[in-house]
Design a protein around this motif. Structure first.
Motif, PDB file in Angstrom:
ATOM      1  N   ARG A 159       0.826  -1.212   0.000  1.00  0.00           N
ATOM      2  CA  ARG A 159       0.000   0.000   0.000  1.00  0.00           C
ATOM      3  C   ARG A 159       0.863   1.266   0.000  1.00  0.00           C
ATOM      4  O   ARG A 159       0.574   2.229  -0.725  1.00  0.00           O
ATOM      5  CB  ARG A 159      -0.922  -0.009   1.219  1.00  0.00           C
ATOM      6  N   ASP A 206       1.110   4.090  -3.067  1.00  0.00           N
ATOM      7  CA  ASP A 206       0.881   5.522  -2.905  1.00  0.00           C
ATOM      8  C   ASP A 206       2.042   6.351  -3.459  1.00  0.00           C
ATOM      9  O   ASP A 206       1.840   7.474  -3.946  1.00  0.00           O
ATOM     10  CB  ASP A 206       0.671   5.857  -1.423  1.00  0.00           C
ATOM     11  N   GLU A 210       2.448   7.530  -7.557  1.00  0.00           N
ATOM     12  CA  GLU A 210       2.007   8.816  -8.091  1.00  0.00           C
ATOM     13  C   GLU A 210       3.155   9.834  -8.086  1.00  0.00           C
ATOM     14  O   GLU A 210       3.279  10.643  -9.010  1.00  0.00           O
ATOM     15  CB  GLU A 210       0.825   9.341  -7.276  1.00  0.00           C
TER      16      GLU A 210
END
Length: 239
Positions: free
Chosen positions: A128, A132, A135
């Protein structure tokens, strides 16, 4: 006197002596019998034999031995043979060994599964967080592509800025690689819905339908799993 006369005279005397002895002995025997009637009755009583009705001392032992012999034979017949006992024990040992091997195999399987789960948990623990950060990598890539090469050549400050952005992107990708996160761009590969996300389709000469013709956004994978599919354009068959 001649010899014949002597022999005759001696024979006569012996006969006379025998006759006199017989005559004298019979009255004496009658007197003894009258005076001792118990002796005469005893002599006349028939002889009796007495038999004991009690068992002899050796008889109980013989009978006990006779009774013990069938009992011993029955016990010997009832007791299992040594070969049967050994066969039964061997069977039990084989069953125990089989159960022991199965338990060892099951324990080894549990250890392997646990080790794999621990490795996967460690490998995918940052999924996770890494997702993130993708990006950020995309923003750095777009920033580098937005500056024309002519501008970088004429403007030294802009050139240095682009180099700093590129170094930041490189450091971020190295960090990704250290944790098993790697980028991929499938241009020219066969479209795979598990790894690619089709954004558009267009016919193109010289390209086989279903081939990835352009990559709009870089894809990322962690170990052997897709972290983010690549956004691509796919060649379609001409109408």
């Amino acid at each position: 006197m001649s010899t014949a006369q002597r022999l005759l005279s001696s024979s006569v005397r012996s006969l006379a002596a025998r006759s006199l002895h017989t005559q004298c002995s019979r009255p004496l025997l009658n007197v003894i019998r009258t005076r001792t009637p118990a002796l005469s009755s005893v002599s006349q009583t028939p002889t009796r034999r007495w038999y004991s009705t009690e068992k002899s001392e050796g008889a109980p032992a013989e009978e006990a031995a006779g009774e013990a012999k069938p009992a011993a034979e029955s016990e010997a017949a009832a007791e299992p043979k040594t070969e049967d006992l050994l066969a039964e024990k061997d069977k039990q040992i084989a069953q125990l060994q089989d159960s022991y091997r199965r338990a060892l195999a099951e324990a080894e399987n549990v250890r392997q599964r646990s080790r794999k789960e621990v490795e996967q948990a460690a490998a995918f623990a940052m999924t996770r967080f890494a997702k993130d950060l993708l990006e950020t990598a995309d923003v750095l890539t777009i920033a580098l592509k937005s500056v024309p090469e002519a501008e970088k050549a004429s403007n030294e400050a802009l050139k240095n800025l682009c180099e700093g952005v590129d170094m930041t992107k490189t450091a971020l990708l190295k960090t990704f690689a250290r944790f098993g996160v790697e980028p991929y761009e499938p241009v020219g590969e066969k479209f795979d819905p598990n790894w690619h996300e089709a954004i558009f389709q267009t016919p193109m000469e010289g390209k086989e339908p279903g081939t990835v013709m352009a990559c709009m956004k870089t894809g990322y994978k962690i170990q052997d799993r897709v972290l983010r599919p690549a956004q691509v354009g796919v060649v379609k068959a001409p109408e």
